[in-house]
Design an enzyme around this catalytic site. Structure first.
Site, PDB file in Angstrom:
ATOM      1  N   PRO A 163      27.052  56.055  28.121  1.00 32.03           N
ATOM      2  CG  PRO A 163      25.797  57.404  29.912  1.00 32.03           C
ATOM      3  CD  PRO A 163      26.519  57.396  28.424  1.00 32.03           C
ATOM      4  CE  LYS A 164      23.786  55.087  23.203  1.00 33.16           C
ATOM      5  NZ  LYS A 164      23.329  54.964  21.900  1.00 33.16           N
ATOM      6  CB  THR A 165      23.359  49.044  30.556  1.00 33.10           C
ATOM      7  OG1 THR A 165      23.423  47.667  30.736  1.00 33.10           O
ATOM      8  CG2 THR A 165      22.198  49.709  31.383  1.00 33.10           C
TER       9      THR A 165
END
Length: 248
Positions: free
Chosen positions: A114-116
């Site tokens: 769940p990368k940003t």
């Protein structure tokens, strides 16, 4: 470009891919981990079934990647929630913030991390190991730990960073409905623990609408560790298909 050649590409732009098609090896990954107790209802509101929350524990982490094949050095920060699945204890990756776009794109689209984007940092300041996370120009997390106060057993350090990891992979179709929606599992392999320490620690989380780490408030710091290691990430495997409502 022939159809067979197009099929060999896994990312766009087609002639300038966003990330390299490699299995990265992490050398000198440096962790600051702070495990804290939070509100149980807040956890249950964000952890997807069939994962179960047994203890209301969250691990805030800042990871400074000394060298990563395919991506180079970068820094990453996030929250991992203690969970269980079919009796196996592990962590659900709730949120991750990186300062490296190729690592962000490959982790999200291929492996469901769940990368940003974000601006995490890990450094030493006057006898204190400091981990920070900024989103844009605003601070959303500050963690501090006494620098190398007590050695941590290498086996315990390895245990901490090799627990199974669960993530939610959702890919929408062209109608906006999910085309893929799976719970996936991965783990860390080929670990070499080079240094490991524990000591006193503090953690502050600040309210932010697009980086809502503080929605899981810090009620009590349980433990902290500072670990430097080499490792590899295993490929992800689906364990539950939400569209079929069944285990994989």
């Amino acid at each position: 470009m022939k159809i067979e050649e197009v099929r060999q590409h896994v990312t766009t732009p087609l002639t300038a891919p966003a990330f390299a098609p490699v299995v990265p090896r992490f050398t000198d990954r440096e962790y600051l981990n702070i495990v804290y107790r939070t509100d149980a209802d807040a956890l249950r509101a964000v952890v997807p079934e069939p994962l179960k929350v047994e203890e209301p524990l969250v691990r805030f982490e800042v990871m400074k990647m000394g060298d990563v094949s395919g991506y180079g050095p970068y820094t990453e920060s996030g929250q991992a929630i203690e969970v269980s699945f079919d009796g196996e204890r592990g962590e659900y990756l709730h949120a991750m913030y990186l300062d490296n776009f190729p690592a962000t794109a490959s982790g999200r689209e291929v492996s469901a991390y769940p990368k940003t984007v974000g601006s995490p940092k890990l450094y030493v300041d006057n006898g204190v190991l400091v981990g920070t996370l900024d989103y844009g120009t605003l601070r959303v997390a500050t963690a501090t730990m006494g620098y190398k106060h007590h050695e941590l057993d290498a086996r315990e350090a390895e245990r901490q960073i090799t627990v199974p990891t669960f993530m939610l992979k959702t890919i929408p179709g062209y109608d906006g409905a999910p085309r893929v929606q799976e719970l996936v599992r991965t783990e860390i392999t080929d670990v070499v623990v080079k240094e490991a320490y524990t000591g006193p620690a503090r953690l502050q989380l600040f309210q932010h609408v697009l980086a809502p780490l503080a929605d899981l408030p810090v009620l009590e710091v349980v433990s902290a560790s500072h670990i430097r290691t080499d490792l590899t990430l295993a490929p992800v495997k689906p364990v539950f298909d939400y569209l079929k409502g069944a285990r994989s």
